[in-house]
Design a protein around this motif. Structure first.
Motif, PDB file in Angstrom:
ATOM      1  N   GLY A   1       2.640   0.717   2.222  1.00 20.58           N
ATOM      2  CA  GLY A   1       3.752   1.564   2.087  1.00 20.58           C
ATOM      3  C   GLY A   1       4.145   2.018   0.721  1.00 20.58           C
ATOM      4  N   HIS A   2       5.162   2.614   0.328  1.00 21.41           N
ATOM      5  CA  HIS A   2       5.737   3.231  -0.990  1.00 21.41           C
ATOM      6  C   HIS A   2       7.161   2.620  -1.188  1.00 21.41           C
ATOM      7  CE1 HIS A   2       2.079   5.538  -0.638  1.00 21.41           C
ATOM      8  NE2 HIS A   2       2.629   5.968   0.762  1.00 21.41           N
TER       9      HIS A   2
ATOM     10  N   ASN B   1       1.684  -3.779  -7.369  1.00 24.52           N
ATOM     11  CA  ASN B   1       1.544  -2.183  -6.740  1.00 24.52           C
ATOM     12  C   ASN B   1       0.277  -1.410  -7.366  1.00 24.52           C
ATOM     13  OD1 ASN B   1       3.150  -2.369  -9.188  1.00 24.52           O
ATOM     14  ND2 ASN B   1       4.053  -0.542  -8.492  1.00 24.52           N
TER      15      ASN B   1
ATOM     16  N   THR C   1       6.714   3.409   5.730  1.00 21.56           N
ATOM     17  CA  THR C   1       7.756   2.976   4.585  1.00 21.56           C
ATOM     18  C   THR C   1       9.149   2.808   5.138  1.00 21.56           C
ATOM     19  OG1 THR C   1       6.051   3.737   3.183  1.00 21.56           O
ATOM     20  CG2 THR C   1       8.188   3.281   2.216  1.00 21.56           C
TER      21      THR C   1
ATOM     22  N   GLY D   1       2.505   2.597  -4.464  1.00 22.27           N
ATOM     23  CA  GLY D   1       2.429   1.767  -3.076  1.00 22.27           C
ATOM     24  C   GLY D   1       1.886   0.418  -3.294  1.00 22.27           C
TER      25      GLY D   1
ATOM     26  N   ASP E   1       3.271  12.657  -2.903  1.00 20.62           N
ATOM     27  CA  ASP E   1       2.221  11.495  -2.619  1.00 20.62           C
ATOM     28  C   ASP E   1       1.883  11.129  -3.915  1.00 20.62           C
ATOM     29  OD1 ASP E   1       1.757   9.606  -0.415  1.00 20.62           O
ATOM     30  OD2 ASP E   1       1.590  11.422   0.699  1.00 20.62           O
TER      31      ASP E   1
ATOM     32  N   ARG F   1      -2.835   7.907   0.006  1.00 22.24           N
ATOM     33  CA  ARG F   1      -3.858   6.988  -0.622  1.00 22.24           C
ATOM     34  C   ARG F   1      -5.135   6.916   0.257  1.00 22.24           C
ATOM     35  NH1 ARG F   1      -4.642   5.257  -5.792  1.00 22.24           N
ATOM     36  NH2 ARG F   1      -5.193   3.066  -5.797  1.00 22.24           N
TER      37      ARG F   1
END
Length: 446
Positions: A98-99, A253, A146, A92, A88, A262
C-alpha cells in the motif's frame, strides 16, 4: 501489554535524533509526495474533496496545498492527502502492499504547522508514522487496502507532534483501527469483482480524516478497543511491536514514475523497452501479451475504462496510451486521456495471463514479461521489474526531474523552481520555506 499500548509507548518515547540516512530518506519521501500532490491538484477527486471540505471543515489556518485556501486540521489533511493519492504517483511499500506517504506526510505537515514543530521534529514524525503504519500493514495475514492500516501511521505522526500521552495514544490507535473505512470491497476474504479505479483511492484520504479525529477523540477521553490488534487470525503478532526504531521502513519504500497503479508499471516498462529497442510502429501491432502475477490480474483492466481514475487500473489502456502518445502520457495522466477510440483499439489487442513463476515471486517482487506481435514477428521482453524499487532507489535528482515533468501542466517553470528550492531547503534543515510554498504557490491546471 496490548499491542496498541506497546505501539503507543514507542511513539511517545521516541525522541532520538534521526541518523543522516533516515533524515535523507524522509526528505526524499517528502519531495516525492509533494510532486504527486502538485500534479494531482486538478484531478476530479481532489476538486470534489476541496468542495466538500469547504462546506464541512473550512475553519482553520492550515494550508490546502497549492490552492491559496486554508482549513482546519482534518480538512487540510483530507484535501492534501486526496491530491497526493489522486494520480497514483505517490510512494508505496512492498511488504505492506500500500501507500504510506499520501496518508502520513500531509498529516505530519498539518500537525507540525499547528504545533510549531521544528524541522527535526517534523522529519522524526514522518519516520515514526512510516514505522508504525507499515508495521501494522505488513502484519496482516490477508491483503488489505491502504485505508485499513495507514491510519495507524497517521495517529503515530500526529501523536508524536502533539506529545499525546501514551495511554491516550493507545486509545487513538484503537479508535482509528475501528473507524477506518471498510475496504473489504478490494481486500481479501470472499472475493469481490476485480478492483476498478475510483476517486476513493483505497480510502487513503478519508482514513486519514478518521485517524486525525481518533487522536482528538482520545485526547478528550474517548476510548477504543485496546485488544484490536491482538488477534492471531488477522495479524502476525510475533515481532509486530518489537524492534521499532530499527526497521527503518521509510528507507524501503518504492517510488513511481508513471501515474497508474503499481501493478501496471512492470508491463509498461517492459512494453516501452520493446518499443524503443525495436522501433515498433504502434499501428502495426497485431497483439500484445502480458505475462504477470495474480495481483495485477485483480485489477479491472478494462480496455474501455469507466472514467479518468479507472484508467490508472487498466494495463491494456495504459499500454495503449504510452504506445500512441509516448512515455510521458502517464507522467502525468490528464483528462485528455479519457475515452479515446484510438487507445481503445490498441487496448483491445492486449491479453493478460498468469505466469506461475512470476506469481511465486509476488508480493516481494512485481514482475512482468511482454510479447508484442507485429508484421509476422514476435518481440519478447526480459522479465522486467518496475523503475523506482527500494532495491534500486531513485536519486534526489531523479525525484526533482519527476516533479518537473509531472507538474508541467499545472505549474509554470518559475513555480516549479520555487517549490524545488524550498524542498532543497528542507533537505538542508529548514522546512519553513516549504511551508510557505505550500501555502502561497497557487497552481492552475490547464
Amino acid at each position: 501489554m496490548e499491542t496498541v499500548r506497546r505501539l503507543a509507548s514507542y511513539i511517545a518515547a521516541t525522541r532520538r535524533p534521526l541518523t543522516p540516512e533516515l533524515r535523507e530518506a524522509a526528505c526524499r519521501s517528502v519531495l516525492d509526495l509533494v510532486a504527486a500532490a502538485a500534479a494531482g491538484i486538478g484531478a476530479p477527486g481532489p476538486r470534489a474533496v476541496r468542495q466538500a471540505a469547504r462546506a464541512t471543515m473550512a475553519d482553520g489556518a492550515l494550508p490546502v496545498w497549492f490552492t491559496g485556501q486554508s482549513s482546519g486540521l482534518t480538512g487540510a489533511i483530507w484535501c492534501n492527502a486526496s491530491a497526493a493519492a489522486a494520480l497514483d504517483l505517490d510512494d508505496g511499500h512492498r511488504i505492506a502492499r500500500g501507500h504510506p506517504g499520501a496518508a502520513i506526510i500531509p498529516a505530519a505537515f498539518a500537525a507540525a504547522q499547528e504545533t510549531a514543530a521544528t524541522t527535526d521534529e517534523l522529519l522524526q514524525a514522518i519516520v515514526v508514522g512510516y514505522e508504525v503504519g507499515v508495521a501494522v500493514g505488513a502484519a496482516r495475514r490477508f491483503y488489505a487496502n491502504t485505508g485499513m492500516w495507514s491510519g495507524y501511521g497517521v495517529v503515530a505522526a500526529l501523536g508524536f507532534l502533539r506529545h499525546t500521552p501514551a495511554e491516550q495514544l493507545a486509545h487513538a490507535l484503537a479508535i482509528s483501527g475501528m473507524s477506518a473505512p471498510n475496504q473489504l470491497y478490494a481486500g481479501a476474504g470472499p472475493a469481490f469483482r476485480a478492483q476498478e479505479g475510483s476517486d476513493v483511492k483505497e480510502g487513503i484520504a478519508w482514513s486519514s480524516v478518521t485517524a486525525a479525529h481518533a487522536v482528538l477523540l482520545a485526547e478528550a477521553g474517548h476510548t477504543g478497543p485496546l485488544t484490536l490488534l491482538d488477534n492471531h487470525e488477522h495479524f502476525r503478532l510475533e515481532g509486530l511491536a518489537d524492534g521499532f526504531g530499527r526497521q527503518h521502513y521509510i528507507m524501503r519504500n518504492y517510488m513511481k514514475f508513471l501515474a497508474c497503479c503499481r501493478h501496471v508499471h512492470a508491463p509498461a516498462d517492459a512494453f516501452l523497452g520493446l518499443l524503443a529497442e525495436n522501433r515498433i510502429d504502434p499501428r502495426r501491432i497485431d497483439s500484445i501479451d502480458v505475462a504477470t502475477y495474480s495481483g495485477a490480474l485483480r485489477l479491472a483492466n478494462r480496455p474501455r475504462p469507466q472514467g479518468f481514475t479507472d484508467i490508472q487500473f487498466s494495463i491494456p489502456y495504459c499500454l495503449g496510451l504510452i504506445a500512441i502518445d509516448g512515455p510521458e502520457a502517464l507522467l502525468p495522466l490528464t483528462e485528455a486521456a479519457v475515452d479515446r477510440p484510438d487507445i481503445v483499439a490498441l487496448a483491445e489487442k492486449v491479453s493478460l495471463h498468469l505466469d506461475p513463476e512470476l506469481d511465486a515471486r509476488f508480493p516481494a517482487e512485481t514482475l512482468s514479461r511482454v510479447t508484442i506481435r507485429a508484421e509476422g514477428r514476435a518481440f519478447v521482453s526480459p522479465v522486467t521489474a518496475p523503475r523506482g524499487e527500494a532495491s534500486d532507489p531513485p536519486s534526489w535528482a531523479d525525484l526533482e526531474d519527476k516533479l518537473e515533468r509531472a507538474c508541467r501542466f499545472v505549474a509554470a517553470p518559475a513555480q516549479r523552481h520555487d517549490v524545488i528550492a524550498a524542498l532543497r531547503r528542507l533537505r538542508e534543515g529548514d522546512h519553513a520555506p516549504l511551508l510557505q510554498a505550500l501555502a502561497t504557490v497557487r497552481l492552475t491546471p490547464a
